[in-house]
Design an enzyme around this catalytic site. Structure first.
Site, PDB file in Angstrom:
ATOM      1  N   HIS A   1       0.855  -1.199   0.000  1.00 58.32           N
ATOM      2  CA  HIS A   1       0.000   0.000   0.000  1.00 58.32           C
ATOM      3  C   HIS A   1       0.883   1.238   0.000  1.00 58.32           C
ATOM      4  O   HIS A   1       1.949   1.239   0.625  1.00 58.32           O
ATOM      5  CB  HIS A   1      -0.897   0.015   1.244  1.00 58.32           C
ATOM      6  CG  HIS A   1      -2.087   0.902   1.080  1.00 58.32           C
ATOM      7  ND1 HIS A   1      -2.031   2.264   1.277  1.00 58.32           N
ATOM      8  CD2 HIS A   1      -3.344   0.623   0.687  1.00 58.32           C
ATOM      9  CE1 HIS A   1      -3.224   2.784   1.036  1.00 58.32           C
ATOM     10  NE2 HIS A   1      -4.045   1.816   0.661  1.00 58.32           N
TER      11      HIS A   1
ATOM     12  N   ASP B   1      -7.807  -5.508   0.043  1.00 55.39           N
ATOM     13  CA  ASP B   1      -8.289  -6.444  -0.990  1.00 55.39           C
ATOM     14  C   ASP B   1      -7.929  -7.891  -0.711  1.00 55.39           C
ATOM     15  O   ASP B   1      -8.375  -8.778  -1.440  1.00 55.39           O
ATOM     16  CB  ASP B   1      -7.720  -6.021  -2.360  1.00 55.39           C
ATOM     17  CG  ASP B   1      -8.360  -4.731  -2.826  1.00 55.39           C
ATOM     18  OD1 ASP B   1      -7.631  -3.752  -3.064  1.00 55.39           O
ATOM     19  OD2 ASP B   1      -9.605  -4.681  -2.889  1.00 55.39           O
TER      20      ASP B   1
HETATM   21  C1  SDX Z   1      -6.372  -0.379  -3.024  1.00 56.58           C
HETATM   22  O1  SDX Z   1      -4.607   4.187  -2.353  1.00 56.58           O
HETATM   23  C2  SDX Z   1      -5.518   3.582  -1.667  1.00 56.58           C
HETATM   24  O2  SDX Z   1      -5.868   3.968  -0.584  1.00 56.58           O
HETATM   25  C3  SDX Z   1      -6.094   2.340  -2.364  1.00 56.58           C
HETATM   26  C4  SDX Z   1      -7.084   1.531  -1.517  1.00 56.58           C
HETATM   27  C5  SDX Z   1      -8.379   2.305  -1.255  1.00 56.58           C
HETATM   28  O3  SDX Z   1      -9.037   1.989  -0.276  1.00 56.58           O
HETATM   29  O4  SDX Z   1      -8.726   3.152  -2.138  1.00 56.58           O
HETATM   30  O5  SDX Z   1      -6.461   1.167  -0.288  1.00 56.58           O
HETATM   31  C6  SDX Z   1      -7.507   0.259  -2.265  1.00 56.58           C
HETATM   32  O6  SDX Z   1      -6.181  -0.083  -4.178  1.00 56.58           O
HETATM   33  C7  SDX Z   1      -5.449  -1.311  -2.276  1.00 56.58           C
HETATM   34  C8  SDX Z   1      -4.270  -1.797  -3.159  1.00 56.58           C
HETATM   35  C9  SDX Z   1      -4.782  -2.915  -4.085  1.00 56.58           C
HETATM   36  N1  SDX Z   1      -3.704  -3.296  -5.023  1.00 56.58           N
HETATM   37  C10 SDX Z   1      -2.992  -4.420  -4.885  1.00 56.58           C
HETATM   38  O7  SDX Z   1      -3.105  -5.209  -3.950  1.00 56.58           O
HETATM   39  C11 SDX Z   1      -1.993  -4.678  -6.021  1.00 56.58           C
HETATM   40  C12 SDX Z   1      -0.634  -5.074  -5.447  1.00 56.58           C
HETATM   41  N2  SDX Z   1      -0.074  -3.919  -4.736  1.00 56.58           N
HETATM   42  C13 SDX Z   1       0.942  -3.158  -5.433  1.00 56.58           C
HETATM   43  O8  SDX Z   1       0.749  -3.018  -6.813  1.00 56.58           O
HETATM   44  C14 SDX Z   1       1.291  -1.859  -4.699  1.00 56.58           C
HETATM   45  O9  SDX Z   1       1.558  -2.199  -3.402  1.00 56.58           O
HETATM   46  C15 SDX Z   1       0.322  -0.693  -4.701  1.00 56.58           C
HETATM   47  C16 SDX Z   1      -0.155  -0.359  -6.051  1.00 56.58           C
HETATM   48  C17 SDX Z   1      -0.845  -0.974  -3.802  1.00 56.58           C
HETATM   49  C18 SDX Z   1       1.085   0.499  -4.131  1.00 56.58           C
HETATM   50  O10 SDX Z   1       2.028   0.827  -5.054  1.00 56.58           O
HETATM   51  P1  SDX Z   1       3.207   1.884  -4.737  1.00 56.58           P
HETATM   52  O11 SDX Z   1       2.956   2.626  -3.485  1.00 56.58           O
HETATM   53  O12 SDX Z   1       3.454   2.662  -5.989  1.00 56.58           O
HETATM   54  O13 SDX Z   1       4.398   0.952  -4.424  1.00 56.58           O
HETATM   55  P2  SDX Z   1       5.445   0.446  -5.522  1.00 56.58           P
HETATM   56  O14 SDX Z   1       4.736  -0.337  -6.592  1.00 56.58           O
HETATM   57  O15 SDX Z   1       6.290   1.598  -5.917  1.00 56.58           O
HETATM   58  O16 SDX Z   1       6.299  -0.588  -4.671  1.00 56.58           O
HETATM   59  C19 SDX Z   1       7.329  -0.130  -3.783  1.00 56.58           C
HETATM   60  C20 SDX Z   1       8.212  -1.348  -3.611  1.00 56.58           C
HETATM   61  C21 SDX Z   1       8.636  -1.963  -4.942  1.00 56.58           C
HETATM   62  O17 SDX Z   1       9.843  -2.641  -4.726  1.00 56.58           O
HETATM   63  P3  SDX Z   1      11.226  -1.938  -5.237  1.00 56.58           P
HETATM   64  O18 SDX Z   1      11.087  -1.741  -6.739  1.00 56.58           O
HETATM   65  O19 SDX Z   1      11.307  -0.592  -4.496  1.00 56.58           O
HETATM   66  O20 SDX Z   1      12.288  -2.913  -4.862  1.00 56.58           O
HETATM   67  O21 SDX Z   1       7.478  -2.391  -2.934  1.00 56.58           O
HETATM   68  C22 SDX Z   1       7.309  -3.487  -3.833  1.00 56.58           C
HETATM   69  C23 SDX Z   1       7.587  -2.991  -5.235  1.00 56.58           C
HETATM   70  O22 SDX Z   1       8.061  -4.052  -6.049  1.00 56.58           O
HETATM   71  N3  SDX Z   1       5.912  -3.911  -3.731  1.00 56.58           N
HETATM   72  C24 SDX Z   1       5.514  -5.169  -3.842  1.00 56.58           C
HETATM   73  C25 SDX Z   1       4.115  -5.113  -3.712  1.00 56.58           C
HETATM   74  N4  SDX Z   1       3.719  -3.861  -3.538  1.00 56.58           N
HETATM   75  C26 SDX Z   1       4.839  -3.115  -3.548  1.00 56.58           C
HETATM   76  N5  SDX Z   1       6.196  -6.321  -4.030  1.00 56.58           N
HETATM   77  C27 SDX Z   1       5.455  -7.432  -4.109  1.00 56.58           C
HETATM   78  N6  SDX Z   1       4.106  -7.492  -3.995  1.00 56.58           N
HETATM   79  C28 SDX Z   1       3.417  -6.336  -3.796  1.00 56.58           C
HETATM   80  N7  SDX Z   1       2.101  -6.387  -3.685  1.00 56.58           N
END
Ligand code: SDX
Length: 379
Positions: free
Chosen positions: A261, A315
Site C-alpha cells: 500500500h 483487498d
Molecule cells: C487499493 O490508495 C488507496 O488507498 C487504495 C485503496 C483504497 O481503499 O482506495 O487502499 C484500495 O487499491 C489497495 C491496493 C490494491 N492493489 C494491490 O493489492 C496490487 C498489489 N499492490 C501493489 O501493486 C502496490 O503495493 C500498490 C499499487 C498498492 C502500491 O504501489 P506503490 O505505493 O506505488 O508501491 P510500488 O509499486 O512503488 O512498490 C514499492 C516497492 C517496490 O519494490 P522496489 O522496486 O522498491 O524494490 O514495494 C514493492 C515494489 O516491487 N511492492 C511489492 C508489492 N507492492 C509493492 N512487491 C510485491 N508485492 C506487492 N504487492
C-alpha cells in the site's frame, strides 16, 4: 522553469486539504470524520456512515430516517437505462456496465450545473441508491434473467444481495455485507477519489465525476485487486504450495495481489477487520481451503515482505468473504464501487466548496526546436 521536482505517482504530494478521512499508515489507523473505521464497522450502518462522510457529522434520528427513505425511494432505474444495459455484451465486465450505466443515468437528470446545493444533494442520493441496482440488473440480464425490482423494505446491503439472488439475506449476511460496505466507503486520496476530484474540479456533473472514479477503480493495482487475489490463490492451489510459491514470486519480483500500500506500512486495518469478519463467518460453516491458503500466504510473506513494509491490504481478504457468500468474482470490484461512491461524492462536494481546476505541471524531456521535414525528404 523553477526547480520543479517530479514525484512519480504523486507520492507524498498533498493535492487537497480534506476533512473527510484520515490515515496513519504506521499505526494502522483509519478514521472517517474522526471516527475509527473499526468502530463504524461494528456499530454503524452503511447508510449512517455515508451520511457521516457526506455531512461531516453522524445523523440524528430524523435525518437518518429521511436519508434512508430517500435512498430506498430512488433505487429504481429508468426503463431506458435497463434497455441500455440489455444491449451490453454478457461477456463484458460488470465494472464497464456500471460505468456506462452511471454515465448514461446522468443524461436523465440534467442537474448539470453544480452550483445548486439541492440539485447536488438529489444527485448524491440517486447515485448512492442506483449503483447497486445497475450492477444487479447487468448481472441478472447477463444470466438471461429479468432484473429483480429493488425492495423498499430492505437495507442498502440487504437489498443489493436480494437483487442479485432474489432471496433475502439472513441477518448475519446483511450485517456482514453492511460492514464490508462501511470498510470500503472512503480512503483519503486514493487513485479513484483523486480521479473523481480532478473531474469535479472542471465543474463536470456528478454522474461524470462518479463515472471517472469508476473507471479508475477498475485497475488491478487499485479496486480490481480483490478479484486478482482470488485468481492468484486459485493458481497457487493448495496450502502446501503457499511458502514455495510466495518465495518464488518475490524472487521473480511478482506483485503479490492484495499486498502492499502507498500509505500503510503495516497491515491495513481494514484487512484486519475483514479477516475477523471472515473468521466469524467460518465459525458456523468451517474455514474454506482458500481462506486457509490466504492465511498461509500472509504467514509466508511476513518475514520476507514485512521488513519492507508490505502487508495485506483491504483487498486480500474481501474477495474470500464475497466468494463464500456465493457472489461472482467479477462482482467484487463493483461492490467496492457501491461502497466507495459515498466517499467519492463526499470528496466531490468538498472539492466544490473551494474549487480550483487541477492543472499540475510536467518536466519536459522531449526534443526542442526541430524543423518540419517535408514527406519526400524523410528517410
Ligand atoms: C487499493 O490508495 C488507496 O488507498 C487504495 C485503496 C483504497 O481503499 O482506495 O487502499 C484500495 O487499491 C489497495 C491496493 C490494491 N492493489 C494491490 O493489492 C496490487 C498489489 N499492490 C501493489 O501493486 C502496490 O503495493 C500498490 C499499487 C498498492 C502500491 O504501489 P506503490 O505505493 O506505488 O508501491 P510500488 O509499486 O512503488 O512498490 C514499492 C516497492 C517496490 O519494490 P522496489 O522496486 O522498491 O524494490 O514495494 C514493492 C515494489 O516491487 N511492492 C511489492 C508489492 N507492492 C509493492 N512487491 C510485491 N508485492 C506487492 N504487492
Amino acid at each position: 522553469m523553477a526547480d520543479l521536482e517530479y514525484r512519480p505517482g504523486l507520492a507524498d504530494v498533498p493535492v487537497a486539504e480534506s476533512g473527510i478521512s484520515f490515515i496513519d499508515g504506521k499505526r494502522a489507523r483509519l478514521e472517517y470524520r474522526g471516527i475509527a473505521v473499526e468502530t463504524l464497522a461494528q456499530e454503524s450502518t452503511f447508510e449512517e456512515t455515508a451520511w457521516l462522510l457526506l455531512k461531516g457529522e453522524l445523523p440524528n434520528q430524523r435525518d437518518l430516517a429521511v436519508f434512508d427513505h430517500n435512498l430506498r425511494h430512488h433505487r429504481r432505474l429508468k426503463f431506458r437505462i435497463i434497455d441500455l444495459i440489455k444491449c451490453l455484451p454478457e461477456s463484458g465486465h460488470p465494472m464497464d456496465a456500471l460505468q456506462a450505466g452511471v454515465a448514461a443515468s446522468g443524461m436523465f437528470y440534467p442537474g448539470r450545473e453544480v452550483s445548486n446545493p439541492e440539485k447536488n444533494w438529489e444527485s448524491v442520493v440517486r447515485l448512492i441508491a442506483k449503483l447497486p441496482t445497475i450492477i444487479a440488473a447487468f448481472h441478472r440480464l447477463r444470466q438471461g434473467n429479468l432484473p429483480i425490482e429493488p425492495r423498499d423494505d430492505l437495507s442498502h446491503a440487504a437489498n443489493f444481495y436480494y437483487m442479485l439472488f432474489e432471496e433475502e439475506p439472513s441477518p448475519s449476511i446483511s450485517r456482514l455485507l453492511d460492514a464490508c460496505l462501511i470498510l470500503h466507503a472512503e480512503h483519503t486520496m486514493n487513485a479513484s477519489t483523486f480521479s473523481g476530484r480532478v473531474t469535479a474540479s472542471t465543474l463536470a456533473n456528478p454522474y461524470t465525476v462518479v463515472s471517472s472514479a469508476i473507471g479508475t477503480l477498475t485497475g488491478p493495482l487499485h479496486g480490481g485487486a480483490n478479484e486478482e487475489v482470488l485468481d492468484m490463490l486459485e493458481e497457487i492451489g493448495s496450502v502446501v504450495k503457499a511458502k514455495s510459491w510466495l518465495e518464488e514470486a518475490v524472487e521473480s519480483k511478482k506483485k503479490i495481489m492484495g499486498f502492499g500500500h502507498r500509505v500503510y506500512k503495516v497491515k491495513d486495518p481494514r484487512a484486519t477487520v475483514l479477516q475477523d469478519l471472515a473468521e466469524n463467518m467460518f465459525v458456523e460453516t468451517g474455514k474454506p481451503e482458500i481462506y486457509k491458503l490466504a492465511v498461509e500466504i500472509e504467514k509466508a510473506a511476513l518475514p520476507i515482505l514485512g521488513p519492507r513494509g508490505i502487508y495485506p491490504n483491504v483487498d486480500f481478504y474481501s474477495g474470500i468473504i464475497y466468494q463464500s457468500l456465493g457472489i461472482s468474482r467479477d462482482l467484487f470490484t463493483p461492490i467496492f464501487a457501491i461502497a466507495r461512491v459515498a466517499g467519492w461524492l463526499a470528496h466531490w462536494l468538498e472539492q466544490l466548496k473551494n474549487n480550483r481546476i487541477f492543472r499540475p505541471e510536467q518536466i519536459y524531456i522531449g526534443k526542442m526546436d526541430r524543423p518540419y521535414l517535408p514527406l519526400q525528404n524523410r528517410p
